[in-house]
Design a protein around this motif. Sequence first.
Motif, PDB file in Angstrom:
ATOM      1  N   ASN A  76       0.859  -1.174   0.000  1.00  0.00           N
ATOM      2  CA  ASN A  76       0.000   0.000   0.000  1.00  0.00           C
ATOM      3  C   ASN A  76       0.899   1.229   0.000  1.00  0.00           C
ATOM      4  N   PRO A  77       1.375   1.621  -1.162  1.00  0.00           N
ATOM      5  CA  PRO A  77       2.433   2.636  -1.225  1.00  0.00           C
ATOM      6  C   PRO A  77       2.041   4.051  -0.848  1.00  0.00           C
ATOM      7  N   VAL A  78       0.764   4.398  -0.938  1.00  0.00           N
ATOM      8  CA  VAL A  78       0.398   5.771  -0.661  1.00  0.00           C
ATOM      9  C   VAL A  78      -1.043   5.879  -0.188  1.00  0.00           C
ATOM     10  N   TYR A  79      -1.266   6.839   0.704  1.00  0.00           N
ATOM     11  CA  TYR A  79      -2.590   7.134   1.222  1.00  0.00           C
ATOM     12  C   TYR A  79      -2.861   8.624   1.075  1.00  0.00           C
ATOM     13  N   LEU A  80      -4.121   8.969   1.100  1.00  0.00           N
ATOM     14  CA  LEU A  80      -4.509  10.367   1.102  1.00  0.00           C
ATOM     15  C   LEU A  80      -5.659  10.547   2.071  1.00  0.00           C
ATOM     16  N   GLN A  81      -5.396  11.250   3.152  1.00  0.00           N
ATOM     17  CA  GLN A  81      -6.433  11.593   4.111  1.00  0.00           C
ATOM     18  C   GLN A  81      -7.043  12.913   3.699  1.00  0.00           C
ATOM     19  N   MET A  82      -8.336  12.915   3.491  1.00  0.00           N
ATOM     20  CA  MET A  82      -9.041  14.104   3.042  1.00  0.00           C
ATOM     21  C   MET A  82     -10.064  14.507   4.095  1.00  0.00           C
ATOM     22  N   ASN A  83      -9.881  15.680   4.651  1.00  0.00           N
ATOM     23  CA  ASN A  83     -10.782  16.201   5.667  1.00  0.00           C
ATOM     24  C   ASN A  83     -11.459  17.466   5.171  1.00  0.00           C
ATOM     25  N   SER A  84     -12.538  17.822   5.827  1.00  0.00           N
ATOM     26  CA  SER A  84     -13.281  19.039   5.496  1.00  0.00           C
ATOM     27  C   SER A  84     -13.558  19.129   4.007  1.00  0.00           C
ATOM     28  N   LEU A  85     -14.066  18.058   3.464  1.00  0.00           N
ATOM     29  CA  LEU A  85     -14.281  17.976   2.025  1.00  0.00           C
ATOM     30  C   LEU A  85     -15.303  18.987   1.540  1.00  0.00           C
ATOM     31  N   LYS A  86     -15.040  19.491   0.365  1.00  0.00           N
ATOM     32  CA  LYS A  86     -15.893  20.468  -0.291  1.00  0.00           C
ATOM     33  C   LYS A  86     -16.400  19.895  -1.605  1.00  0.00           C
ATOM     34  N   PRO A  87     -17.526  20.375  -2.088  1.00  0.00           N
ATOM     35  CA  PRO A  87     -18.025  19.891  -3.375  1.00  0.00           C
ATOM     36  C   PRO A  87     -17.009  20.023  -4.502  1.00  0.00           C
ATOM     37  N   GLU A  88     -16.196  21.055  -4.462  1.00  0.00           N
ATOM     38  CA  GLU A  88     -15.197  21.238  -5.499  1.00  0.00           C
ATOM     39  C   GLU A  88     -14.059  20.230  -5.440  1.00  0.00           C
ATOM     40  N   ASP A  89     -14.028  19.413  -4.394  1.00  0.00           N
ATOM     41  CA  ASP A  89     -13.055  18.335  -4.316  1.00  0.00           C
ATOM     42  C   ASP A  89     -13.488  17.120  -5.122  1.00  0.00           C
ATOM     43  N   SER A  90     -14.704  17.121  -5.595  1.00  0.00           N
ATOM     44  CA  SER A  90     -15.233  15.983  -6.332  1.00  0.00           C
ATOM     45  C   SER A  90     -14.433  15.716  -7.598  1.00  0.00           C
ATOM     46  N   GLY A  91     -14.292  14.459  -7.918  1.00  0.00           N
ATOM     47  CA  GLY A  91     -13.579  14.077  -9.111  1.00  0.00           C
ATOM     48  C   GLY A  91     -13.053  12.669  -8.996  1.00  0.00           C
ATOM     49  N   VAL A  92     -12.366  12.248 -10.013  1.00  0.00           N
ATOM     50  CA  VAL A  92     -11.723  10.944 -10.000  1.00  0.00           C
ATOM     51  C   VAL A  92     -10.298  11.131  -9.502  1.00  0.00           C
ATOM     52  N   TYR A  93      -9.964  10.395  -8.474  1.00  0.00           N
ATOM     53  CA  TYR A  93      -8.640  10.492  -7.873  1.00  0.00           C
ATOM     54  C   TYR A  93      -7.773   9.320  -8.295  1.00  0.00           C
ATOM     55  N   PHE A  94      -6.574   9.643  -8.707  1.00  0.00           N
ATOM     56  CA  PHE A  94      -5.625   8.649  -9.175  1.00  0.00           C
ATOM     57  C   PHE A  94      -4.395   8.641  -8.280  1.00  0.00           C
ATOM     58  N   CYS A  95      -3.973   7.467  -7.897  1.00  0.00           N
ATOM     59  CA  CYS A  95      -2.719   7.375  -7.176  1.00  0.00           C
ATOM     60  C   CYS A  95      -1.606   7.074  -8.163  1.00  0.00           C
ATOM     61  N   THR A  96      -0.451   7.547  -7.829  1.00  0.00           N
ATOM     62  CA  THR A  96       0.728   7.245  -8.625  1.00  0.00           C
ATOM     63  C   THR A  96       1.888   7.001  -7.681  1.00  0.00           C
ATOM     64  N   ALA A  97       2.745   6.119  -8.083  1.00  0.00           N
ATOM     65  CA  ALA A  97       3.898   5.798  -7.258  1.00  0.00           C
ATOM     66  C   ALA A  97       5.069   5.439  -8.143  1.00  0.00           C
ATOM     67  N   GLU A  98       6.210   5.947  -7.762  1.00  0.00           N
ATOM     68  CA  GLU A  98       7.441   5.567  -8.425  1.00  0.00           C
ATOM     69  C   GLU A  98       7.970   4.350  -7.680  1.00  0.00           C
ATOM     70  N   LEU A  99       7.972   3.231  -8.360  1.00  0.00           N
ATOM     71  CA  LEU A  99       8.311   1.967  -7.732  1.00  0.00           C
ATOM     72  C   LEU A  99       9.559   1.355  -8.342  1.00  0.00           C
ATOM     73  N   THR A 100      10.330   0.741  -7.494  1.00  0.00           N
ATOM     74  CA  THR A 100      11.477  -0.021  -7.952  1.00  0.00           C
ATOM     75  C   THR A 100      11.085  -1.486  -7.986  1.00  0.00           C
ATOM     76  N   THR A 101      11.220  -2.088  -9.150  1.00  0.00           N
ATOM     77  CA  THR A 101      10.834  -3.476  -9.333  1.00  0.00           C
ATOM     78  C   THR A 101      12.059  -4.317  -9.659  1.00  0.00           C
ATOM     79  N   ALA A 102      11.815  -5.518 -10.135  1.00  0.00           N
ATOM     80  CA  ALA A 102      12.901  -6.441 -10.432  1.00  0.00           C
ATOM     81  C   ALA A 102      13.943  -5.830 -11.360  1.00  0.00           C
TER      82      ALA A 102
END
Length: 120
Positions: A76-102
Amino acid sequence: QVQLVESGGGLVQAGGSLRLSCASSGGIFSVNSVGWYRQAPGKQRELVASMTTGGSTNYTDSVKGRFTISRGNTKNPVYLQMNSLKPEDSGVYFCTAELTTAGWRRRHYWGQGTQVTVSS
């Protein structure tokens, strides 16, 4: 094949909170930089929050003081805690992570997005 899948989105009333998670699959050696983007209908995709490998954070002005990004682990490489949400926060949220693999290959990976809808 490395994949990222967001979770935690949904419908919430203004002023409420949500915690977005990003689960990974596939062989991952380490997590480097991480981030969250969002895209609202009719708007451009924007960086919401990011964190470097060293822990430096960056937030878009509209979420400062309300959102907190944190780096987890390889599962679980990343989390986002969102408080005091507003209608303008609406949308599709995408996580991204720079990962080191094999083979010490480092690349950015993206999730498919999770819908966040904040009602009035």
